[in-house]
Design an enzyme around this catalytic site. Sequence first.
Site, PDB file in Angstrom:
ATOM      1  N   ASP A  27     -30.704  26.404 -25.637  1.00 21.97           N
ATOM      2  CA  ASP A  27     -29.462  25.636 -25.693  1.00 21.97           C
ATOM      3  C   ASP A  27     -28.917  25.564 -27.109  1.00 21.97           C
ATOM      4  O   ASP A  27     -29.618  25.841 -28.082  1.00 21.97           O
ATOM      5  CB  ASP A  27     -29.676  24.228 -25.135  1.00 21.97           C
ATOM      6  CG  ASP A  27     -30.713  23.436 -25.923  1.00 21.97           C
ATOM      7  OD1 ASP A  27     -31.770  24.001 -26.258  1.00 21.97           O
ATOM      8  OD2 ASP A  27     -30.473  22.250 -26.213  1.00 21.97           O
ATOM      9  N   GLU A  33     -33.400  21.465 -25.979  1.00 20.17           N
ATOM     10  CA  GLU A  33     -34.006  20.961 -27.213  1.00 20.17           C
ATOM     11  C   GLU A  33     -33.082  19.995 -27.927  1.00 20.17           C
ATOM     12  O   GLU A  33     -33.522  19.001 -28.517  1.00 20.17           O
ATOM     13  CB  GLU A  33     -34.341  22.152 -28.125  1.00 20.17           C
ATOM     14  CG  GLU A  33     -35.180  21.790 -29.352  1.00 20.17           C
ATOM     15  CD  GLU A  33     -34.363  21.472 -30.595  1.00 20.17           C
ATOM     16  OE1 GLU A  33     -34.952  21.073 -31.609  1.00 20.17           O
ATOM     17  OE2 GLU A  33     -33.115  21.597 -30.541  1.00 20.17           O
TER      18      GLU A  33
END
Length: 481
Positions: free
Chosen positions: A77, A144
Site C-alpha cells: 500500500d 502498513e
Amino acid sequence: MEITQLEPQIIWKNFAALNAVPRPSKKEGKVIEFIKNFCENLGLETNVDEIGNVIIKKPATSGMEDRKSIVLQSHLDMVCQKNSDINFDFETQGIEMEVDGDWVKAKGTTLGADNGLGVAAIMSILESNDIPHPALEALFTIDEETGMTGAMGLKPGQLQGQILLNLDTEEDDEIDIGCAGGIDVTATQNYELEESKGQIIKIEIKGLQGGHSGMDIHKGFGNANVILGRLLFTGLYSQNIQLISIDGGGLRNAIPREAFAVLSVRNSIEFIEDANVLRKAILEEFADVEKDLAINIETFSTPEKAISEENSARIILALKALHNGVYRMSPDVADLVEASNNVARVELKNGELKILNLSRSSVESTKFAVAEQLKAVCELAGMNVEFSGSYPGWKPKPGSEIVKLMETIYEKDFGSKPHVVACHAGLECGIIGANYPEMEMVSFGPTIRGAHSPDEKANIPSVQKFWGFLKEILADIPAKN
C-alpha cells in the site's frame, strides 16, 4: 527521459508497472492480484494468506543452497495525498511520474516510492536469472500505512526464513535496526446545531510541506491543525465564536498541510484585525522552513447553522492544548526522537467532530503517556476518546550477524561507514518479530524525500546504489550454522 530508461532499468520498469496499479491502504485488491499474477507467471510458488499478504518462495541459485534463508519484505500500500488543486482519484488512477534532474517525482500527488521501490526491488530479484541468492521468501504485506494490519495478521509458521531484509528505509547511508511503536488516539463528539448569531468568517491555511509524521516530526514543519487552533484561540474570549465547520489534515501518518474553518464571530472586522496580527507572527516564525505557507482570513457570506459558543470554546481549547510534535528525545540513542504525537485530522461537519492523532514511541510506557495526555485533554473538553491500532516498537540488536555483514559490505563498496540507527517511523519488523523472535531483521533502502506528501521524490543515483548493495548482501549471506 522515460522512467523505464533509468538505471537500473529492471527496478524502474517494475516500479512503473506497480505505480500503474491503484493501491491505497485498505483497498489493495488490485495490487494483490497484480503481484500474485506477476509471481505465478514466473512459475514461483505463490500464496495469498487470509488477510491479503502475498508470500512467494524462490529456491536458492546453484551453489547457494547451504546459505541462511532470506525473507525480503515490503508493503504494497501507499499513502495517498495530493495537492488541493489536483483532480486525482487514487482508487482508479495510476501515479503520473516525471524525471526532474536526479529525482523521480509525481505530478501533484504522493509518488509511492514508500514502499513501492522496495516492492520493485523484490520483484526484480524474483524475476532475475543471474543474481546469486539463498533460498528466498518474498513477503508483500498490506495496510502498513494505516494500521499495519497485514503484519499483525501474519501468523507464526508462515515464514521459514532466518533473516528478514525490510526494504522500507529512506536514507541510503542508513542501516536501521529499530523503530518506534504507535497508537491511534481518536476523539469524537456530536453537538446540536443552532442558528449562527454573528458574522461569518472563513480561515484557510495552505502551502505547508507536510511530511512523514514520524521521520519528519522533529524538523519544525508547520502543522495546519495546530496553526488553525492558534488562530481560533486568538478570538476565543472576545468574539463569541460559534464553529460551523473544520476540515484539517488527512491521514494519521502525514503532517497536515492544509486546514479550513468556517465560523461565526461577533465582529468580523475586529476578529480579522486581531487574527492578522497573529498571522504575521506565524508567517515570520515559519519563514525559513515553510516558504509557501499562506494564511487567508476573510468574511464569508453564507450564514449557516453552528454549534454553541460553549461547545465551540471546548473544541478550541482542546485544539490549543493537544500536544503536537516531539514529546521526548531518547536519553539512550543520540538524536533519536523517543516519543511524539501528530494531530493529524480535525473534522467538524454538521455537528459531528472527529480528531485523529497518531502517537509514536520506541518505549511502550512513553507511548501510552502521550496517548493518555491526549485522552485527558479531550475528555476534559467533553469528548469521547478511543485508543486503537496499537503496535509495538522494534528493539535494536546492533551486534547481529546480518548487521555486521552489511556494515562490512557498505564500507568496502562506498568507502565510509554506514549509520546504524533506530528510527522514529513505524516499521513492520517489530510486529513480525513478535511472532518470529529468532529471526534476525534489518531495514534499508534508497533515499526518498518528502514521503507521505505530494513533494515525495526518489533519488535516482541512490536507487542504483541501493540495488548494488542489495545484490551483494544476498550473494554474501553466510552459511547455515
